[in-house]
Write an enzyme that holds these catalytic residues in place. Structure first.
Site, PDB file in Angstrom:
ATOM      1  N   ILE A   1      30.573  53.383  23.375  1.00 45.21           N
ATOM      2  CA  ILE A   1      30.956  54.783  23.109  1.00 45.21           C
ATOM      3  C   ILE A   1      31.472  55.498  24.363  1.00 45.21           C
ATOM      4  O   ILE A   1      31.985  56.611  24.265  1.00 45.21           O
ATOM      5  CB  ILE A   1      29.817  55.589  22.440  1.00 45.21           C
ATOM      6  CG1 ILE A   1      28.565  55.672  23.328  1.00 45.21           C
ATOM      7  CG2 ILE A   1      29.502  55.036  21.056  1.00 45.21           C
ATOM      8  CD1 ILE A   1      27.529  56.677  22.837  1.00 45.21           C
TER       9      ILE A   1
ATOM     10  N   THR B   1      18.178  54.758  26.547  1.00 49.32           N
ATOM     11  CA  THR B   1      16.859  55.275  26.151  1.00 49.32           C
ATOM     12  C   THR B   1      15.719  54.904  27.101  1.00 49.32           C
ATOM     13  O   THR B   1      14.579  55.301  26.849  1.00 49.32           O
ATOM     14  CB  THR B   1      16.484  54.778  24.734  1.00 49.32           C
ATOM     15  OG1 THR B   1      16.560  53.353  24.711  1.00 49.32           O
ATOM     16  CG2 THR B   1      17.398  55.353  23.680  1.00 49.32           C
TER      17      THR B   1
ATOM     18  N   THR C   1      16.130  64.556  21.167  1.00 49.04           N
ATOM     19  CA  THR C   1      14.766  64.211  21.573  1.00 49.04           C
ATOM     20  C   THR C   1      13.904  65.418  21.925  1.00 49.04           C
ATOM     21  O   THR C   1      14.421  66.458  22.356  1.00 49.04           O
ATOM     22  CB  THR C   1      14.866  63.280  22.810  1.00 49.04           C
ATOM     23  OG1 THR C   1      13.579  63.117  23.392  1.00 49.04           O
ATOM     24  CG2 THR C   1      15.775  63.857  23.885  1.00 49.04           C
ATOM     25  N   ASP C   2      12.600  65.232  21.818  1.00 52.69           N
ATOM     26  CA  ASP C   2      11.636  66.229  22.282  1.00 52.69           C
ATOM     27  C   ASP C   2      11.730  66.434  23.803  1.00 52.69           C
ATOM     28  O   ASP C   2      11.269  67.459  24.310  1.00 52.69           O
ATOM     29  CB  ASP C   2      10.218  65.787  21.909  1.00 52.69           C
ATOM     30  CG  ASP C   2       9.881  64.376  22.381  1.00 52.69           C
ATOM     31  OD1 ASP C   2      10.799  63.541  22.494  1.00 52.69           O
ATOM     32  OD2 ASP C   2       8.695  64.091  22.647  1.00 52.69           O
TER      33      ASP C   2
ATOM     34  N   TYR D   1      16.581  61.848  31.672  1.00 50.98           N
ATOM     35  CA  TYR D   1      16.836  61.506  30.259  1.00 50.98           C
ATOM     36  C   TYR D   1      16.998  62.784  29.431  1.00 50.98           C
ATOM     37  O   TYR D   1      17.963  62.937  28.683  1.00 50.98           O
ATOM     38  CB  TYR D   1      15.679  60.655  29.726  1.00 50.98           C
ATOM     39  CG  TYR D   1      15.723  60.371  28.242  1.00 50.98           C
ATOM     40  CD1 TYR D   1      16.669  59.513  27.703  1.00 50.98           C
ATOM     41  CD2 TYR D   1      14.803  60.961  27.369  1.00 50.98           C
ATOM     42  CE1 TYR D   1      16.707  59.253  26.336  1.00 50.98           C
ATOM     43  CE2 TYR D   1      14.825  60.702  26.010  1.00 50.98           C
ATOM     44  CZ  TYR D   1      15.780  59.847  25.497  1.00 50.98           C
ATOM     45  OH  TYR D   1      15.808  59.596  24.147  1.00 50.98           O
TER      46      TYR D   1
ATOM     47  N   LYS E   1      20.386  64.039  27.495  1.00 49.26           N
ATOM     48  CA  LYS E   1      20.370  64.193  26.038  1.00 49.26           C
ATOM     49  C   LYS E   1      20.723  65.633  25.643  1.00 49.26           C
ATOM     50  O   LYS E   1      21.358  65.862  24.617  1.00 49.26           O
ATOM     51  CB  LYS E   1      18.998  63.810  25.472  1.00 49.26           C
ATOM     52  CG  LYS E   1      18.663  62.327  25.553  1.00 49.26           C
ATOM     53  CD  LYS E   1      19.541  61.440  24.677  1.00 49.26           C
ATOM     54  CE  LYS E   1      19.319  61.635  23.209  1.00 49.26           C
ATOM     55  NZ  LYS E   1      20.158  60.708  22.399  1.00 49.26           N
TER      56      LYS E   1
END
Ligand SMILES: NC(=O)c1ccc[n+]([C@@H]2O[C@H](COP(=O)([O-])OP(=O)(O)OC[C@H]3O[C@@H](n4cnc5c(N)ncnc54)[C@H](OP(=O)(O)O)[C@@H]3O)[C@@H](O)[C@H]2O)c1
Length: 288
Positions: free
Chosen positions: A43, A68, A107-108, A131, A135
């Protein structure tokens, strides 16, 4: 609920835990879908992304591709940003051009994790890790598409994936007599099969914008470990310890429980409780 998902669904990161579950859910529903992973579609390549989407003329793209490994993002934020952030912009541009909906999985970790009540979609973000920052950039790109859905989830485990449940199972299988597991991080363990169903139902329902989707209830990693051992019938001593006993490169949010009221009002149902989800996951034999 009315079923509005017509036309082709594209899935990126289809070899990952969630990508596989989503492909299976699309298959179960008889949907026309196509999945790619980094071996056939990186991607980060805008031309390849555009060519694929132009040729497929999908009605929706679910982006499950991501960098991830949270600790590796700390030392390689540039690569993490390219995959989790910039590449989502390429998907967004192509989606806008063909009029497809972009479903971005987030994501949290976009939250600071210092709260004391479940985070809603309206709460302020403030990632504390590379991360989470990358995100969040992905969310921003996705939100630029006219028809976007950003699904924030947490603590995923899915069949044939590398995840906490399998780490625990491996420890039990090798006969570990005792384990220490952190008890001061609280979140929502979530089974990819349940999340895949929720994502497809959200698309069917025409949901847009931010939606939190996790299995119902919350626990700590220690509580999750105890439940896994119990369900596996293992007699193992699992001791609760503090995060500071296991220093990691990336800071972990202490509290990242997600409020799912919006999801429940759209789908007119909650997601199944995490204990029930875990039991269903463990019913299937693990890969040899
Ligand atoms: N796992 C969790 O606990 C968790 C929690 C909250 C949110 N999420 C989000 O949920 C989504 C799915 O997570 P997951 O657990 O299913 O992840 P996963 O198992 O790591 O799958 C991600 C997939 O994306 C692929 N990928 C990596 N870079 C790519 C690229 N440049 N182009 C195309 N594909 C690429 C990976 O391939 P390689 O394996 O070869 O790198 C892998 O197959 C992600 O957006 C993640 O951020 C996950």
């Amino acid at each position: 609920m009315s079923k509005k998902l017509e036309g082709k669904v594209l899935i990126t990161g289809v070899h990952g835990q969630l990508g596989r579950a989503l492909a299976a859910a699309c298959g179960d529903r008889g949907l026309n879908y196509e999945g790619r992973d980094i071996d056939t579609l990186d991607i980060r390549n805008p031309t390849a992304v555009d060519n694929w989407i132009t040729a497929a003329q999908p009605s929706a793209i679910v982006n499950c591709a991501a960098f991830t490994t949270v600790d590796d993002c700390e030392t390689n934020e540039g690569l993490a940003l390219a995959v989790n952030g910039t590449a989502v912009g390429y998907l967004a541009t192509a989606c806008d051009r063909v009029g497809a909906r972009l479903v971005q999985i987030s994501t949290d970790y976009v939250f600071p994790g210092d709260g004391d009540r479940p985070y809603t979609e309206e709460d302020a973000v403030g990632p504390v890790s590379a991360y989470g920052r990358t995100k969040l950039r992905g969310e921003e790109h996705a939100r630029s598409v006219e028809s976007n859905l950003v699904v924030r989830t947490a603590w995923l485990y899915g069949h044939d994936g590398s995840n906490f449940v399998e780490t625990m199972r491996a420890q039990i299988d090798r006969g570990a007599g005792g384990l220490k597991v952190v008890d001061d991080q609280r979140g929502c363990p979530t089974f990819c099969d349940d999340l895949a169903d929720a994502i497809l139902d959200l698309i069917d329902a025409g949901a847009t914008g931010l939606v939190h989707a996790v299995n119902a209830g919350d626990t700590t990693w220690h509580g999750f470990a105890v439940e896994i051992a119990h369900r596996l019938g293992a007699d193992i001593d699992i001791r609760p310890v503090a995060t500071k006993e296991f220093p990691r490169p990336a800071p972990r949010p202490a509290y990242s429980v997600l409020d799912t009221s919006r999801l429940e009002s759209i789908l007119e149902r909650p997601m199944p409780p995490w204990q029930d989800a875990l039991a269903r996951y463990l019913e299937r034999p693990c890969a040899p």
